[in-house]
Design a protein around this motif. Structure first.
Motif, PDB file in Angstrom:
ATOM      1  N   CYS A  51      -1.716  15.492  -3.871  1.00 24.89           N
ATOM      2  CA  CYS A  51      -0.602  15.035  -4.873  1.00 24.89           C
ATOM      3  C   CYS A  51      -1.721  15.111  -6.093  1.00 24.89           C
ATOM      4  O   CYS A  51      -2.805  14.651  -6.237  1.00 24.89           O
ATOM      5  CB  CYS A  51      -0.022  13.835  -4.808  1.00 24.89           C
ATOM      6  SG  CYS A  51       0.720  13.358  -6.215  1.00 24.89           S
ATOM      7  N   ASN A  71      -1.030  13.974  -9.130  1.00 25.18           N
ATOM      8  CA  ASN A  71      -1.037  12.625  -9.685  1.00 25.18           C
ATOM      9  C   ASN A  71      -2.160  11.746  -9.009  1.00 25.18           C
ATOM     10  O   ASN A  71      -2.805  10.637  -9.724  1.00 25.18           O
ATOM     11  CB  ASN A  71       0.240  12.088  -9.654  1.00 25.18           C
ATOM     12  CG  ASN A  71       1.235  12.727 -10.367  1.00 25.18           C
ATOM     13  OD1 ASN A  71       0.974  13.474 -11.298  1.00 25.18           O
ATOM     14  ND2 ASN A  71       2.614  12.815  -9.787  1.00 25.18           N
ATOM     15  N   CYS A  72      -2.314  11.508  -7.873  1.00 27.75           N
ATOM     16  CA  CYS A  72      -2.914  10.622  -6.914  1.00 27.75           C
ATOM     17  C   CYS A  72      -4.493  11.220  -6.347  1.00 27.75           C
ATOM     18  O   CYS A  72      -4.946  10.376  -5.806  1.00 27.75           O
ATOM     19  CB  CYS A  72      -2.230  10.319  -5.644  1.00 27.75           C
ATOM     20  SG  CYS A  72      -0.519   9.498  -6.221  1.00 27.75           S
ATOM     21  N   CYS A  92       4.782  13.412  -2.214  1.00 23.05           N
ATOM     22  CA  CYS A  92       3.728  12.190  -2.273  1.00 23.05           C
ATOM     23  C   CYS A  92       4.292  11.102  -1.801  1.00 23.05           C
ATOM     24  O   CYS A  92       5.232  10.530  -2.457  1.00 23.05           O
ATOM     25  CB  CYS A  92       2.759  12.157  -3.484  1.00 23.05           C
ATOM     26  SG  CYS A  92       1.812  10.729  -3.567  1.00 23.05           S
ATOM     27  N   LEU A 136       3.378   8.111  -2.416  1.00 20.27           N
ATOM     28  CA  LEU A 136       2.942   7.184  -3.141  1.00 20.27           C
ATOM     29  C   LEU A 136       3.741   7.343  -4.373  1.00 20.27           C
ATOM     30  O   LEU A 136       4.103   6.193  -4.899  1.00 20.27           O
ATOM     31  CB  LEU A 136       1.304   7.042  -3.569  1.00 20.27           C
ATOM     32  CG  LEU A 136       0.492   6.900  -2.472  1.00 20.27           C
ATOM     33  CD1 LEU A 136      -0.950   7.058  -2.723  1.00 20.27           C
ATOM     34  CD2 LEU A 136       0.743   5.439  -1.772  1.00 20.27           C
ATOM     35  N   CYS A 137       3.838   8.272  -5.004  1.00 20.08           N
ATOM     36  CA  CYS A 137       4.380   8.563  -6.432  1.00 20.08           C
ATOM     37  C   CYS A 137       5.466   9.370  -6.436  1.00 20.08           C
ATOM     38  O   CYS A 137       6.069   9.479  -7.184  1.00 20.08           O
ATOM     39  CB  CYS A 137       3.308   8.978  -7.187  1.00 20.08           C
ATOM     40  SG  CYS A 137       2.723  10.751  -7.415  1.00 20.08           S
TER      41      CYS A 137
HETATM   42 ZN   LIG Z   1       1.074  11.099  -5.782  1.00 19.05          ZN
END
Ligand SMILES: [Zn+2]
Length: 283
Positions: A96, A98-99, A121, A123-124
């Motif tokens: 991802c 972002n992560c 993802c 997580l996000c």
């Molecule tokens: Zn993410």
């Protein structure tokens, strides 16, 4: 008596146990194998710990690394049934943007980077990208919304053992079986045609551009490009119910038909044990 590690690094959210081990090894300037021998000498490999960590090993590790044993278990795939391990890649295949902590050395690996059923993802919620690929693939964007529903179905099945009338992960494997198209193509192109193409008609066109396609019911991990189509196909079949599985039997032939019928009949038979009013609510 083995010594408890004097310094313990905090795990990242959703970090894989082998990744956490590898970061400790780098911190103490030893190899990951040496770190494994020190902390869990009976474990054959880091991969084995990721897949099959038991409560006793988790407790042993928690004492060595000063962490709650449940936190250790959550860093593994020990909550996932063994038959589903075939959907877990051996190495990270997606990330991802972002992560992804690309500035860290070694780069932490999240559990979700190995899941063969995710396109977003955990997580996000951001879109996953294949490792080494920056541009998104737009082959199946028209199916994205229904694919998200498929992703949730497969994730609930894999991570929480929750499903409705059948296992979405088993549906995904069935959809990868060979199909017989009408009319028959010229040449030896039959390998391109999967049962999934009877549910997602655009699949045949995209497959027509491929020179090979290795995923199959035994090895069901698809590239992110084709995974969107597979997740959408699972969501369609799950929503339509067992009748659609019976209809799909008509798209198979010979040895493949015998296999598909045997497996799909098994799933259909299980629906009789399932409470149908709940099914209606889910649809
Ligand atoms: Zn993410």
């Amino acid at each position: 008596m083995r010594q408890r590690l004097p310094v313990t690094l905090p795990p990242f959210p959703d970090e894989l146990l082998s990744s956490w081990f590898t970061r400790h090894a780098a911190f103490y300037a030893v190899s990951p194998e040496d770190m494994l021998r020190h902390c869990s000498p009976e474990a054959p490999s880091l991969r084995a710990l990721d897949l099959n960590l038991n409560r006793g090993q988790a407790t042993q590790l928690s004492e060595m690394l000063s962490i709650d044993p449940n936190a250790v278990l959550r860093m593994t795939f020990s909550n996932i049934r063994k038959p589903i391990h075939r959907f877990i890649a051996k190495a990270p295949m997606q990330r991802c943007s972002n992560c992804y902590l690309e500035d860290s050395d070694p780069v932490p690996i999240r559990r979700g980077q190995l899941f063969g059923w995710r396109i977003t993802c955990s997580l996000c919620g951001g879109m996953l990208r294949s490792i080494g690929q920056n541009d998104p693939d737009n082959s199946f964007t028209q199916y994205f919304d229904i694919a998200l529903r498929g992703e949730k179905l497969l994730n609930d099945d894999a991570e929480h053992n929750i499903c409705s009338w059948t296992s979405p992960l088993e549906l995904a494997r069935l959809l990868l079986m060979r199909r017989i198209p009408h009319p028959l193509p010229r040449g030896d192109d039959l390998w391109r045609f999967r049962v999934l193409g009877a549910v997602i008609p655009d699949l045949d066109n995209v497959m027509g551009q491929e020179t090979s396609f290795t995923p199959c019911p035994k090895r069901p991990i698809l590239s992110l490009r084709f995974r969107t189509a597979l997740l959408a196909g699972v969501a369609f079949v799950e929503r339509s119910g067992p009748e659609m599985l019976r209809m799909l039997q008509g798209h198979t032939f010979g040895h493949n038909r015998n296999n598909f019928k045997k497996e799909s009949d098994r799933l259909i038979a299980r629906t009789f044990e399932w409470d149908s009013p709940k099914q209606m609510q889910l649809i």
